[in-house]
Design a protein around this motif. Structure first.
Motif, short mmCIF file in Angstrom:
data_model
loop_
_atom_site.label_atom_id
_atom_site.label_comp_id
_atom_site.label_asym_id
_atom_site.label_seq_id
_atom_site.Cartn_x
_atom_site.Cartn_y
_atom_site.Cartn_z
N GLY A 196 0.80 -1.21 0.00
CA GLY A 196 0.00 0.00 0.00
C GLY A 196 0.84 1.26 0.00
O GLY A 196 2.05 1.24 -0.25
N ALA A 197 0.18 2.36 0.29
CA ALA A 197 0.84 3.67 0.28
C ALA A 197 1.86 3.78 1.40
O ALA A 197 1.70 3.20 2.48
CB ALA A 197 -0.21 4.77 0.41
N VAL A 198 2.92 4.53 1.14
CA VAL A 198 3.96 4.78 2.15
C VAL A 198 3.38 5.66 3.25
O VAL A 198 2.72 6.67 2.99
CB VAL A 198 5.18 5.46 1.51
N GLU A 199 3.62 5.27 4.50
CA GLU A 199 3.08 6.01 5.64
C GLU A 199 3.95 7.23 5.94
O GLU A 199 5.19 7.18 5.87
CB GLU A 199 3.01 5.08 6.86
N ASN A 200 3.31 8.33 6.29
CA ASN A 200 4.01 9.57 6.62
C ASN A 200 4.23 9.61 8.12
O ASN A 200 3.29 9.76 8.90
CB ASN A 200 3.18 10.78 6.16
#
Length: 382
Positions: A196-200
């Motif tokens: 999934g999307a990279v976590e900030n």
């Protein structure tokens, strides 16, 4: 106690120190601002063999014992923690499962490329409902012919966006609780597998974590890691054996903070004298130094126990707890000693302060380590 480091490890330690000081430190602000580690730095780390620290020589790695690895982790910890985590997560929980529990075919297939850094490893245990409560996994694995079909969601998986090989924990028999969990070697290109999307995140810029989504993910039967139903035990073993290494990384960061604080305290003038001459500052420096030396001794003691093949469940939990707490205490004092500069993002103190906070959470929170310690004490005193 004295733990001997071989001449080869000492030489590599010096090379890593030079690499960290001259190459990684030079791009630390770039890593922080762009949230990525320059390809050149990763390539240099590969050439030095840093991705193969845990992997036996017969599979292309350096085959270094835990004491030797801690000596190197201490040097790696002295720089940007994003770089430190990329290396540490790969050589620790990302690869030790295959090294320790993989069969010959699995080791031959995966370890050479992982040792060279051509394939990055990651450890996928944590889920939205299964973090500290690792037995509450919802990811399932159902055997169909010569494959297992995995369905579930993992999150906060370090190295996920870069990783090629994942050690994944899934439930194969829901009726057996912890004894119904099995570990698998899952490749990023397996059908039904998605990152999934990279976590900030607050810190660890350059070290990426993300969700791992498995929807009817097809995993060959031969990719079961260890025995079916031993996944939870495997996970505990992988985490326990890596905790001395994590403490060594915290040690390196804490030592760097002391070095920076000593330099600043000797140069910064207030009330016509260097601030190191003010007792309040001097006492903070002394407390930092005591914490660091205690952590160093304890880290290498546990590392030596690992090399001797001793059971280190309690001691590994202790050193993970103590190492993360020391790093946070030292980082807090470093900010206080530096004053306003310590709070400014253009200086490294602020970065270390943010990065330190995750040390008390990932790979088992401080509270979980205390539970493990007390559980082992109960057994010893029964």
């Amino acid at each position: 106690m004295s733990y001997m480091i071989s001449e080869d490890i000492e030489m590599l330690k010096q090379n890593v120190r030079e690499f960290v000081q001259t190459e990684v430190e030079a791009v630390a602000m770039e890593i922080e601002k762009e949230n990525r580690i320059p390809h050149r730095i990763v390539s240099m780390a590969k050439e030095m063999g840093l991705f193969g620290l845990s992997i036996p020589e017969e599979y292309g790695g350096l085959g270094i014992g835990m004491v030797g690895k801690c000596a190197l982790y201490e040097e790696i910890g002295a720089t940007h923690n994003g770089f430190t985590t990329l290396i540490g997560a790969h050589t620790g929980i990302g690869s030790v499962g295959i090294v320790e529990m993989g069969n010959d075919a699995q080791k031959r297939k995966y370890l050479p490329d992982m040792a060279a850094g051509e394939k990055i490893g990651a450890f996928a245990l944590t889920e939205p409902q299964a973090g500290s409560n690792a037995t509450n996994l919802k990811t399932t694995a159902v055997r169909k012919g010569d494959k297992y079909i995995l369905n579930g969601l993992k999150h906060y998986i370090t190295n996920a966006p870069e990783a090629d090989v994942f050690t994944v924990m899934a439930v194969t028999d829901p009726s057996k609780g912890a004894k119904g969990i099995t570990s698998f070697i899952v490749e990023k290109d397996f059908p039904g597998f998605q990152v999934g999307a990279v976590e900030n995140k607050m810190g660890l810029r350059g070290s990426h974590s993300a969700e791992v989504i498995m929807e009817d993910c097809e995993v060959p039967v031969e990719n079961v890691l260890g025995e079916e139903g031993r996944g939870y035990v495997n996970a505990l073993t992988i985490l326990a054996n890596g905790r001395a290494g994590l403490a060594a990384r915290n040690l390196g960061s804490a030592q760097k903070l002391l070095d920076l604080s000593m330099q600043y305290a000797k140069e910064r003038i207030q009330f016509n004298v260097p601030i190191i001459e003010h007792q309040a500052v001097a006492h903070m420096l002394a407390e930092m130094a005591v914490d660091i030396e205690a952590l160093r001794s304890f880290t290498y003691r546990v590392a030596n126990m690992v090399d001797e093949g001793k059971k280190v469940i309690k001691e590994a939990a202790m050193i993970k707890l103590y190492g993360s707490e020391v790093y946070n205490r030292v980082a807090d004092k470093a900010v206080q000693i530096h004053g306003g500069i310590g709070y400014i993002a253009d200086y490294p103190i602020e970065r270390f302060y943010r990065d330190a906070r995750i040390a008390r959470i990932y790979e088992g929170t401080s509270e979980i380590q205390k539970n493990i310690i007390v559980g082992q004490l109960n057994k010893e005193y029964s």
